[in-house]
Design a protein around this motif. Structure first.
Motif, short mmCIF file in Angstrom:
data_model
loop_
_atom_site.label_atom_id
_atom_site.label_comp_id
_atom_site.label_asym_id
_atom_site.label_seq_id
_atom_site.Cartn_x
_atom_site.Cartn_y
_atom_site.Cartn_z
N TYR A 23 -81.65 -19.41 13.54
CA TYR A 23 -81.93 -18.16 14.26
C TYR A 23 -83.49 -17.70 14.22
O TYR A 23 -83.64 -16.48 14.30
CB TYR A 23 -81.25 -17.11 13.13
N GLY A 24 -84.22 -18.39 14.19
CA GLY A 24 -85.71 -18.22 14.40
C GLY A 24 -85.85 -17.53 15.63
O GLY A 24 -85.46 -17.96 16.60
N TRP A 42 -88.55 -11.72 5.26
CA TRP A 42 -88.35 -11.63 6.46
C TRP A 42 -87.79 -10.59 7.25
O TRP A 42 -86.93 -9.74 6.63
CB TRP A 42 -87.09 -13.00 6.63
N TYR A 43 -87.98 -10.41 8.51
CA TYR A 43 -87.48 -9.39 9.41
C TYR A 43 -86.60 -9.97 10.23
O TYR A 43 -86.83 -11.21 10.74
CB TYR A 43 -88.67 -8.85 10.11
N ARG A 44 -85.66 -9.20 10.89
CA ARG A 44 -84.86 -9.50 11.95
C ARG A 44 -85.04 -8.51 13.00
O ARG A 44 -85.21 -7.18 12.82
CB ARG A 44 -83.27 -9.55 11.57
N GLY A 45 -85.34 -8.79 14.11
CA GLY A 45 -85.55 -7.80 15.37
C GLY A 45 -85.83 -8.64 16.65
O GLY A 45 -85.34 -9.71 16.91
N ASN A 52 -83.25 -8.86 24.90
CA ASN A 52 -81.94 -9.57 24.76
C ASN A 52 -81.71 -10.52 23.73
O ASN A 52 -80.83 -10.66 23.06
CB ASN A 52 -81.49 -10.05 25.86
N ILE A 53 -82.99 -11.23 23.20
CA ILE A 53 -83.01 -12.27 22.42
C ILE A 53 -83.32 -11.84 21.02
O ILE A 53 -84.52 -11.15 20.94
CB ILE A 53 -83.99 -13.53 22.85
N LYS A 54 -82.51 -11.85 20.01
CA LYS A 54 -82.73 -11.31 18.67
C LYS A 54 -82.74 -12.34 17.75
O LYS A 54 -82.27 -13.53 17.92
CB LYS A 54 -81.73 -10.27 18.24
N GLY A 55 -83.82 -12.13 16.78
CA GLY A 55 -83.85 -13.46 15.94
C GLY A 55 -84.75 -13.05 14.55
O GLY A 55 -85.00 -11.79 14.30
#
Length: 1979
Positions: A23-24, A42-45, A52-55
């Motif tokens: 999911y990187g 870690w961040y998710r965004g 459109n692509i999140k990771g």
């Protein structure tokens, strides 16, 4: 666990992250990210560039930034909280980064580097802003620099203009549209028209004086001189040079650099000069000895001049060298610069040392502060400032100056008892009142510190010296009073002592006793004589003396003695503290002389303005002091003086003193009672206006009313403060009364004179300035009511003076701009008055610029989304009053033609833009309630209809591209948003009011048209935007195209049966919408086409109209760049559209009319394929085959499938232009013929079309003919040009236009000359296969044959094709590819060389035809091409490979012959034939024999420069034969086993034997010729060849030729000295009774094109290898198109530049007759011993010859008088080398050909059936040459006959009776009955032999005499042949039926048959009628 972030929302990536973890999210350094959640470091965004692509990504890789969040939750938006300039910089630099790289790719190096520097600058400035350590002023400066650079870059890259306010981007939603428009306009104007600087400065830097013999110090003095006014206009810049000519103080730049400041624009003209005077410091005479005198004098050296106009280019003039001149006589030194300027050469010359002055000069523009900023380095290093003389154009308050300029002019002195004149030096001192000399107040010029004394330069022996030296005396004011200047005069001796003797003095006081300074002007001073030792330190001794002539103090008689001598100076004072004006002093000292007050006040108007402003405060204090003293007596005078001073400040020179007066009023004014007198006098003046005759003074008063009111208000405030507000009511009444008087005077109409209206105009101009003053004392509403009443009193009658109307409007404008109008309360009061006046002006269309400005200001105050009640009410008022008139105004001004001058055009655009912005502002402010009220306000449907039509029209105008500049995307988007909102409101009214029985076509049509052009706007095509820009637009406005598309669909559905009104009109517009690559929009719009087809089907039973419109529109739209591959698929696919609507195809398939519907979709899809290909090809830069092929494909599609004549003709001309550009002149001519054949020779008028003017059809056809001939000529296709020359000549002849007929005949003659004289290159032909799905549709999985360019070989062609298709893969084999290659997602190219097979061999085989002519027929009108591939079948015999060596021969048939309208044509049919080893051997021998014959013939006729080719060829054949070449054939085919196992090959074996014997005979003759021409050094080789030849003969078993063959049948085309041309043996069998059957040319159509220059040893070796020399035949034949022609990597191709090739078809020789077998003796002798009769046949009797004469003569042009007719008629060998008839000429005239009468046929033998053919191919039928022995020919059932041709040809008109017929075609397997007859009934023929004399042609009774003039040139093909349909013969080239054609020289003929047809087509016996050419309607 993952937790949503609260504060960590926005960050910048500081290190790249590859995203290799699950999911990187892959991130690049510099990306901005929006953070959604966090968990353990870690961040998710997502990255903002791709939301459109999140990771996930590590938190340490991101630098967090402050940001605010909008719409928290799922759709939250994060906006960084940083300076907006920083945000803009960041996003702009990201966009630039991508484009910057593209600049490099596009090779725009200059912009690439400039942009790189700018980007670096911006990054530096960004760092400065981010650090945040800048002062406020510095921050503003940095932001100004940043925005300037951003704007520059955006402009260079074609990006949008950014609206800014104080350096920050503006959100269009936050300001009114009018304000947005003004910001855009301001930035646009700033960009387009740089403001001209009003102030200019000249930078001067002295470098050096270059002179050969200096040796003395110099003074250099620069100044600016106005030659027009003949005076200096600047101070002087003074600097000293050392003995080397360099500045004395190089370390102090201010001593050698100066800036001449404050030059006005008026001074930058040609007659202003920079003058440089150079003075040397040294001895009196430049040539004196050094020790002659120790005293230094200032002496003239030289002068240089330069016009300031030379510097106006703006470039720095570094190291400019000025020539230095010296006057011829010293006495003229004072005016040397004038003489140089006037070019009075007699008065000056170059200095003796030819000196040059090196200086650097540069003009700088802008105010001095701007210059200090922009050229900070100049000022930081130091520069002296040189001022203008006097005050600058604008005097600034606070400017302190007290400079006295003195010019030492001239003197008049006596000799003083000397025999020669004196050398006079003037010394000047400034002495103060105490008698002390003032130190350091004499300035020689800037750059030099002031001195205490001045010494003039010395003129040698001159008693009337003139100096004209300017000095500045900056004396302080306190030292001015009592000071004087003393001038001392000394004689400078030139004796050894060099002493200076004082002989006189003059003086002048600086100030008079009454306080006035020395007046400006020239003063003639008295020279007082004195002794040498006189002490002048005691000033009291001389101050009492008179100083100037005409001024004497007392009765002092001393002065009278000095009157003969005089000294002149000029003075000029520039002071802000001292005055020279006595009246001014009297006024300021009014208290000392009260009786003079009236006079002083009267004289005030006469005093210079600069004097008044210098003492402004003192003067005003004086005036109000006098008013306080006695207001009754002086009130009016003081008022007038005050008015004069106020109006004085309106002058631009003193404009800057207004703040001084404002400050005075606020801080210093103390007249608390003055308001009463001021109001009283002002009212008195206003009351007198209507009665006064002279209004000038009153107008002056009205002009000054602003400041008068300021004084009144300030005075009243002081009074109120002092008295606590007493008399307030009285004051209000006074003001009211004053304004009542004003209203009365304004309401008056001017009767007769315009003086009153002028006064009204003056009042109105200055009245708005009073509002702010009244607001200081009154309430806002009160003031608003006062103003409303005043403005309301203006006369509204329209016929009043126009100028007054304009002033009225300006007054309204100033009112709207005033502070009063900004208050909502006052605005509501004033708005009706403003709108009333605006309405009147707009209705009259007057003063539109002013109206637009007022309206803009009105709307600027109404912000968006203001829901306050007052604002809504204002909008109500404006809508009711102005909406309608605003729409009409916009329509009016946009329909006017634009002015031609650029200034007027800008103004015109400004007005239009401002009105549009006002309309958009109004519409944006309107709410639902406003729209409802508006629609309800219309009383009738007609009014509503007119309104809707009007607003739709205006919207269409607003959408025009030219409405706003191209980079105003922001403005366009705002406008579109307003338009779509308004349309959504109005479409409801349309539905409610104009449907069903009230349906109105015009209004609905206007609506749809508006919607379509709205969607098609360029600024809404988001696909063209950068991702960041697209994202911003979608966030702010959404995709407005989809919204409008849905609205169109909805409105269309509402139409019902009224839809029929819009079919087919709306098909084009709707199609244009669907071509936009927006999937949602397409899905919405495509179903409408089904609806249209359905309704059209219902109405007329078909939808032809829909189809026609669709096709027409598709072409124009797709050629404009619209549409894409996806659209084609969408149109033809079964993808569902939206909602309940399935795909278009599915819907159609459900209908009853599905077949025609599906057919239409298929046609449209195919057309789109071709159009897309065409468009893609046209994007390429150069013209290549792809472009041409694509255009041909489209052109044919329009003609054959769509029958669209006009489009067809358009593409003909596009193709023609492409050919011309590529210099394909032949193809260009063929292309233009397509149009030519559509026209006839008629007088029908044709309209103007493309580049053709309006003309008759005849004229256009004539023009086309001439153009085509010209192109055929340029393409060296002269034979084709000849036919057209004849055609047009016939027309000229029929009209008796002999002048043009003569020209045409001469042109035709010149073409014949070119055929014979000029060399033509034979092109190579290449077969190209395009395999794979990546090729365009018109190429995909097809094979073509291409005609190569001149000198182009296979390798070059292959490289060219790979360049055209850079992604293609070259296939390395010649096998047919399989299905996987066809379906591959790639491009494969298969290329190999092919051999052309001329369809008619007649000309090529004819004897005596020059090679220049033959070369044309070898490579023109070719349908068929051949390629050979050798292979082994069965077991390979290692000893003799020829036994199993088969050849696979592939024949390719094209859809159209080459050359044609393209350089390549598609292969229509392939035929593959396998040739047995025996047949292969026969062909190899035939080719080699033919080659030998050609070389021998060329050698005989001396066409060969070098005998080497013949030597090599003979050597190759003889050597190969001796060493086993031909013997291999004997071993393979002459053995018993082969003969027994192949009984069917008996004839072929005999043929092979015959060829081998023939070769031996040819070799023998060749050796004889070789011996004749062989050079001496090659004799040994020749002897070797002769010896080997005898060995060869013995190996063949040949002992005596006479034993096995006739007397030499070998003859050569061009003959020899001993033999007649064209003789050949008869084709009879050995028993004399049967014609030996021979294979048809189709059986072995070997084309072996050797040329004399290309027959190298390589070629010889190749043939010798084929005949048995090679160890492996596979190697020999590998990849060979034919045994001796080029292959994929051909090294054996014949050179195309040789035209003497052998005929290119298979040849054979009949067996020799018995008669000749036994008639030879001595056949084994060597060639030189053999008698002539042993080689050449003997002549036959004349009686035998006579039998054939008439047949032959009618058949051929008798080019040789020695040639007998029977030889031509009977001889089966078309040339003496060819013992085969070749292919017969096909004398057919079907509709696709252009032919001439054929050459008569010759007997032909039947074809061999032993051939394995893949497809049936035709073979020629047999023919008989004898009329008596064979029955008359009957037409073959498979032959096409043209009655037109037969009747046209005299040869053929009697052909049935004379036994001459066209050839029949039959297949290999079928032989016509006639052929059998020939074979059975042939009789032995006497052998014709040459005779030395020509034989007359007898005429037989009853037979039509043969006419030579019937011969016509060879035909050529114009149109493609195709299996599907006949193609009409081009009308322009068909040969008409003429009973008596004009006499012409005979022509060779190469008739071309129609293209190869299928079996059914071939056996069709019926003649094919020629279709009449279609007419082009008025085209």
């Amino acid at each position: 666990m993952w937790i949503p972030t609260e504060h960590e929302k926005y960050g910048v990536v500081i290190a790249s992250f590859r995203g290799t973890v699950p999911y990187g999210l892959s991130l690049e350094i510099g990306d901005t990210v929006q953070i959604l959640e966090k968990c353990d470091g870690w961040y998710r965004g997502f990255a903002l560039k791709n939301p459109n692509i999140k990771g996930i990504f590590p938190s340490s890789y991101v630098h967090l930034k402050n940001a605010c969040v909008k719409n928290k939750g799922q759709f939250e938006m994060v906006i960084p909280t940083e300076d907006s300039v920083i945000t803009e910089m960041t996003s702009t630099l990201r966009d630039w980064g991508t484009m910057w790289k593209q600049l490099y790719v596009r090779n725009e190096g200059d912009l690439f580097h400039r942009l790189w520097h700018i980007m670096n600058e911006i990054l530096d400035l960004r760092r400065q802003v981010l650090v945040g350590h800048l002062t406020h002023d510095r921050m503003k400066d940095v932001k100004r620099h940043i925005t300037a650079r951003l704007d520059w870059g955006n402009e260079q890259l074609g990006l949008d203009l950014v609206p800014r306010k104080e350096y920050a981007m503006v959100d269009p939603e936050d300001i009114s549209i009018t304000e947005l428009y003004r910001l855009m306009e301001h930035r646009h104007r700033k960009k387009d028209t740089p403001v001209q600087a009003s102030s200019h400065h000249l930078f001067v830097q002295m470098k050096s004086l270059m002179c050969s013999n200096l040796g003395e110090e110099l003074e250099v003095i620069f100044s600016l001189f106005d030659s027009k006014e003949n005076r200096p206009i600047s101070e002087r810049f003074f600097l000293r040079l050392n003995r080397n000519g360099l500045p004395k103080a190089p370390d102090k730049p201010e001593r050698h650099c100066s800036l001449f400041v404050d030059l006005g624009s008026s001074e930058l003209r040609k007659d202003v000069y920079i003058t440089v005077h150079i003075i040397r410091i040294g001895r009196m005479g430049a040539g004196e000895k050094k020790n002659a005198c120790s005293v230094q004098y200032r002496r003239p050296f030289g002068c240089a001049v330069l016009s300031i106009a030379d510097l106006l280019t703006g470039e720095t003039k570094d190291d400019l060298i000025l020539k230095v001149y010296m006057c011829n006589t010293e006495s003229e030194w004072y005016q040397i610069h004038e003489n140089i300027i006037k070019k009075l050469n007699a008065r000056y010359n170059l200095t003796g040392s030819n000196a040059g002055l090196a200086v650097s000069l540069q003009l700088l523009h802008g105010d001095i502060e701007q210059i200090r900023r922009e050229y900070s380095s100049v000022f930081s290093h130091g520069v002296s400032i040189t001022r203008k003389l006097g005050f600058s154009n604008i005097i600034m308050p606070g400017e302190m100056r007290n400079d006295l300029y003195i010019t030492i002019e001239r003197g008049e002195f006596e000799k003083g008892g000397k025999s020669v004149a004196r050398n006079v030096e003037v010394t000047m001192f400034i002495v103060d009142s105490s008698g002390q000399t003032l130190k350091d107040f004499i300035s020689f010029g800037s750059g030099e510190p002031p001195a205490s004394e001045y010494h003039s330069f010395v003129l040698y022996h001159n008693n009337s010296p003139r100096w004209s030296e300017l000095l500045k005396l900056p004396i302080p004011v306190d030292k001015f009073r009592g000071a004087h200047i003393r001038f001392e005069f000394r004689h400078c001796s030139t004796k050894e002592k060099g002493e200076k003797k004082l002989f006189g003095f003059s003086f002048v006081p600086l100030m008079q006793e009454d306080g006035r300074t020395l007046p400006d002007g020239t003063h003639e001073l008295i020279v007082h004589k004195c002794e040498e030792n006189t002490n002048l330190q005691d000033t009291t001794r001389y101050l009492k003396l008179p100083f100037s002539k005409g001024i004497f103090l007392g009765n002092n008689n001393q002065a009278m003695k000095a009157t003969k001598e005089s000294f002149c100076i000029t003075s000029f004072l520039c002071s802000t503290k001292l005055t020279q004006n006595g009246d001014m002093l009297d006024l300021l000292k009014w208290r000392t002389h009260p009786d003079k007050i009236t006079g002083c006040l009267s004289k005030l108007k006469e005093i210079d303005g600069s004097e008044i402003v210098k003492f402004l405060q003192d003067t005003l204090d004086t005036l109000f002091g006098i008013l306080d003293e006695n207001s009754q007596k002086y009130g009016s005078k003081v008022f007038d003086s005050l008015v004069h001073i106020i109006n004085l400040l309106q002058d631009s020179k003193f404009h800057h003193f207004k703040p001084v007066m404002d400050t005075y009023i606020e801080s210093h004014f103390a007249g608390a009672l003055a308001y009463r007198d001021l109001i009283k006098v002002l009212k008195w003046y206003v009351d007198r206006i209507t009665e006064a005759e002279r209004q000038e003074h009153i107008q002056e008063v009205l002009k000054a009313q602003e400041y008068i009111f300021k004084y009144i208000v300030q005075s009243r405030r002081l009074f109120s403060l002092a008295t606590g507000g007493q008399n307030e009511e009285e004051f209000r009444c006074c003001i009211q009364e004053l304004l009542m008087s004003v209203r009365f005077f304004l309401s008056q109409e001017s009767k007769g004179s315009g003086a009153l209206s002028q006064s009204q105009a003056v009042f109105l101009s200055s009245f708005p300035a009073v509002y702010s003053e009244l607001l200081k004392l009154f309430d806002v509403r009160e003031v608003a009511n006062l103003v409303q009443d005043t403005l309301g009193s203006l006369p509204t009658i329209l016929h009043v003076d126009d100028s007054l109307q304009a002033i009225k409007l300006q007054c309204i404008g100033k009112t709207v701009e005033s502070q009063l109008y900004t208050n909502p309360d006052s605005r509501y009061i004033l708005l009706p008055v403003v709108l009333h006046h605006l309405h009147i002006h707009l209705q009259e269309q007057k003063d539109l610029i002013m109206c637009a400005r007022i309206l803009s200001n009105v709307f600027c105050l109404i912000k968006k989304n203001s829901s306050e009640k007052s604002v809504l009410e204002e909008i109500d008022v404006i809508v009711a009053s102005l909406l309608d008139i605003l729409l009409r105004t916009i329509l009016e001004i946009t329909s006017r033609p634009q002015p031609s001058s650029s200034a007027m055009r800008f103004q015109f655009q400004d007005v239009t833009g401002e009105f549009v912005a006002c309309l958009l502002s109004l519409l944006r402010q309107m709410t639902d309630r406003h729209y409802q009220q508006l629609l309800d306000s219309f009383n009738t449907k007609e009014e509503l209809r007119d309104f809707l039509l009007q607003i739709f029209t205006v919207f269409r105008i607003l959408i025009r591209p030219e409405m706003f500049p191209k980079d105003w995307t922001v403005m366009r988007l705002v406008a579109n948003n307003v338009i779509i909102t308004t349309v959504l409101y109005l479409s409801d009214a349309l539905r409610k009011n104009f449907l069903n029985e009230n349906f109105d076509y015009k209004i609905w049509d206007s609506y749809f048209y508006l919607a379509v052009i709205f969607i098609n706007q360029l600024c809404l095509q988001l696909e063209m935007f950068t991702p960041s820009k697209k994202k911003k637009v979608l966030e702010k406005y959404g995709d407005m195209r989809v919204t409008m598309g849905c609205e169109i669909f909805s409105m269309w559905q509402n139409l019902g049966e009224h839809k029929l009104h819009f079919i087919p009109a709306l098909i084009g517009p709707f199609l244009e919408v669907t071509l936009i690559p927006q999937p949602d929009l397409r899905n919405v719009m495509i179903p409408i086409f089904h609806d249209m087809m359905d309704w059209e089907q219902r109405r007329s039973g078909n939808f032809k109209q829909v189809e026609a419109k669709l096709i027409d529109k598709l072409d124009s739209l797709m050629s404009e760049g619209k549409g894409d591959e996806t659209y084609r698929e969408l149109f033809n696919s079964i993808i569902p559209l939206f909602g309940p609507y399935p795909s278009l195809l599915k819907k159609i398939e459900r209908e009853t009319w599905r077949e025609s519907g599906v057919s239409l979709i298929a046609t449209v899809t195919r057309l789109m394929e071709r159009l897309l290909d065409y468009r893609d090809c046209m994007k390429m830069g150069e013209v290549d085959g792809k472009k041409i092929g694509c255009t041909v494909s489209l052109l044919n599609f329009y003609k054959t499938e769509l029958n669209k004549e006009e489009m067809y003709i358009r593409y003909i001309h596009k193709l023609y232009d492409l050919h011309l550009k590529a210099q394909n002149f032949t193809e260009a001519a063929y292309t233009l013929l397509l149009y030519d054949e559509l026209l006839e020779w008629s007088d029908r008028p044709l309209r103007e079309f493309l580049t053709y003017p309006m003309q008759t059809e005849w004229q256009r056809k004539e023009h086309l003919h001439l153009t085509i001939i010209q192109n055929f000529d340029r393409g060296k296709c002269w034979e084709n040009g000849i036919i057209l020359c004849r055609k047009i000549a016939e027309q000229y002849e029929s009209y008796y236009d002999y002048r043009n007929l003569s020209k045409m005949r001469m042109m035709e003659a010149s073409l014949y000359d070119k055929i014979m004289d000029q060399q033509r290159l034979e092109p190579e032909f290449f077969r190209v296969g395009f395999y794979g799905k990546k090729f365009p549709f018109f190429l995909r999985n097809k094979e073509f044959v291409c005609r190569g360019h001149d000198y182009e070989r296979l390798e070059a062609f292959q490289q060219r094709m790979l360049n055209e298709f850079p992604h293609a893969i070259a296939m390395q084999h010649a096998n047919q590819p399989d299905e996987t290659i066809f379906q591959a997602e790639a491009q494969y190219l298969q290329i190999y060389a092919v051999t052309p097979i001329p369809e008619s061999q007649e000309v090529l085989q004819r004897e005596g035809v020059p090679d220049n002519i033959k070369s044309f027929y070898k490579v023109n009108h070719i349908w068929k091409f051949r390629y050979d591939r050798p292979f082994h079948k069965g077991t390979k015999d290692k000893e003799n490979e020829f036994k199993s060596l088969w050849v696979e021969r592939t024949s390719l048939y094209l859809v159209q012959s080459l050359p044609g309208i393209s350089r390549w044509f598609e292969v229509e049919k392939r035929e593959v034939v396998e040739m047995s080893p025996l047949e292969n051997a026969i062909e190899v021998l035939e080719n080699k024999n033919q080659q030998l014959k050609t070389l021998i013939s060329q050698c005989q006729t001396r066409q060969m420069q070098n005998i080497n080719p013949l030597t090599m060829c003979l050597n190759g054949v003889i050597d190969a034969a001796v060493n086993g070449g031909v013997s291999r054939y004997q071993e393979a085919f002459f053995v018993k086993e082969y003969i027994l196992s192949h009984p069917e090959d008996g004839e072929k074996i005999a043929r092979l034997r015959e060829l081998m014997l023939e070769q031996a005979q040819i070799l023998e003759f060749g050796l004889a010729v070789h011996e004749k021409f062989v050079p001496q050094d090659m004799r040994p080789l020749h002897k070797k060849l002769v010896d080997q030849f005898f060995v060869m003969k013995s190996s063949l078993g040949i002992q005596e030729f006479s034993a096995c063959m006739q007397a030499s049948p070998v003859h050569f085309p061009n003959g020899s000295p001993r033999v007649c041309r064209n003789s050949a043996p008869a084709s009879v069998s050995p028993d004399g009774t049967r014609v030996i059957p021979r294979r048809s040319p189709l059986s072995y159509p070997a084309v072996n094109r050797y040329s004399s220059s290309s027959l190298s040893s390589q070629a010889s070796a190749e043939v010798s290898n084929i005949t048995g020399q090679s160890e492996s035949s596979d190697e020999v034949f590998n990849m060979q198109p034919s045994p001796s022609t080029s292959s994929l990597s051909s090294t054996h191709s014949a050179s195309p530049n040789v035209t003497s090739s052998a005929p290119s078809s298979a040849r054979a020789s009949p067996l020799l007759s018995d008669k000749h077998k036994h008639s030879r003796e001595n056949s084994c002798l060597s060639p030189r011993d053999r008698p002539c009769s042993a080689i050449y046949p003997t002549p036959v009797e004349p009686s035998q010859r006579m039998l054939f004469n008439h047949i032959g003569d009618g058949a051929l042009p008798r080019s040789d008088p020695n040639l007998s007719a029977p030889e031509k008629a009977v001889n089966p060998t078309p040339s003496s080398w060819s013992l085969d008839s070749g292919k017969e000429a096909k004398n057919m005239s079907d509709s696709g050909k252009l032919i001439s009468p054929p050459v008569p046929p010759r007997p032909t033998q039947t074809a061999s059936p032993a051939r394995h053919t893949t497809s049936v191919s035709p073979s020629p039928a047999g023919r008989s040459p004898l009329k008596g022995s064979v029955q008359s020919f009957t037409p073959s059932p498979v032959e096409y006959h043209s009655p037109g041709l037969i009747s046209n040809s005299p040869v053929l008109s009697g052909s049935y009776s004379s036994g001459i017929s066209s050839l029949s075609r039959c297949s290999t397997s079928e032989t016509s009955g006639f052929e059998n007859q020939v074979n059975e009934q042939s009789v032995p023929l006497p052998v014709p032999v040459p005779v030395p004399m020509p034989v007359p042609v007898p005429s037989y009774g009853g037979e039509e005499p043969v006419r030579k003039e019937s011969k016509t040139p060879p035909p050529y093909s114009v149109y493609e042949r195709t299996l599907r349909r006949p193609v009409p013969l081009p009308h322009s080239l068909s040969i008409p039926v003429t009973p008596e054609p004009p006499a012409l020289p005979p022509k060779p003929l190469a008739a071309r048959s129609s293209h190869l047809e299928n079996g059914a087509r071939r056996t069709d016996p019926g003649p094919r009628p020629r279709p009449l050419p279609r007419k082009v309607s008025q085209l």
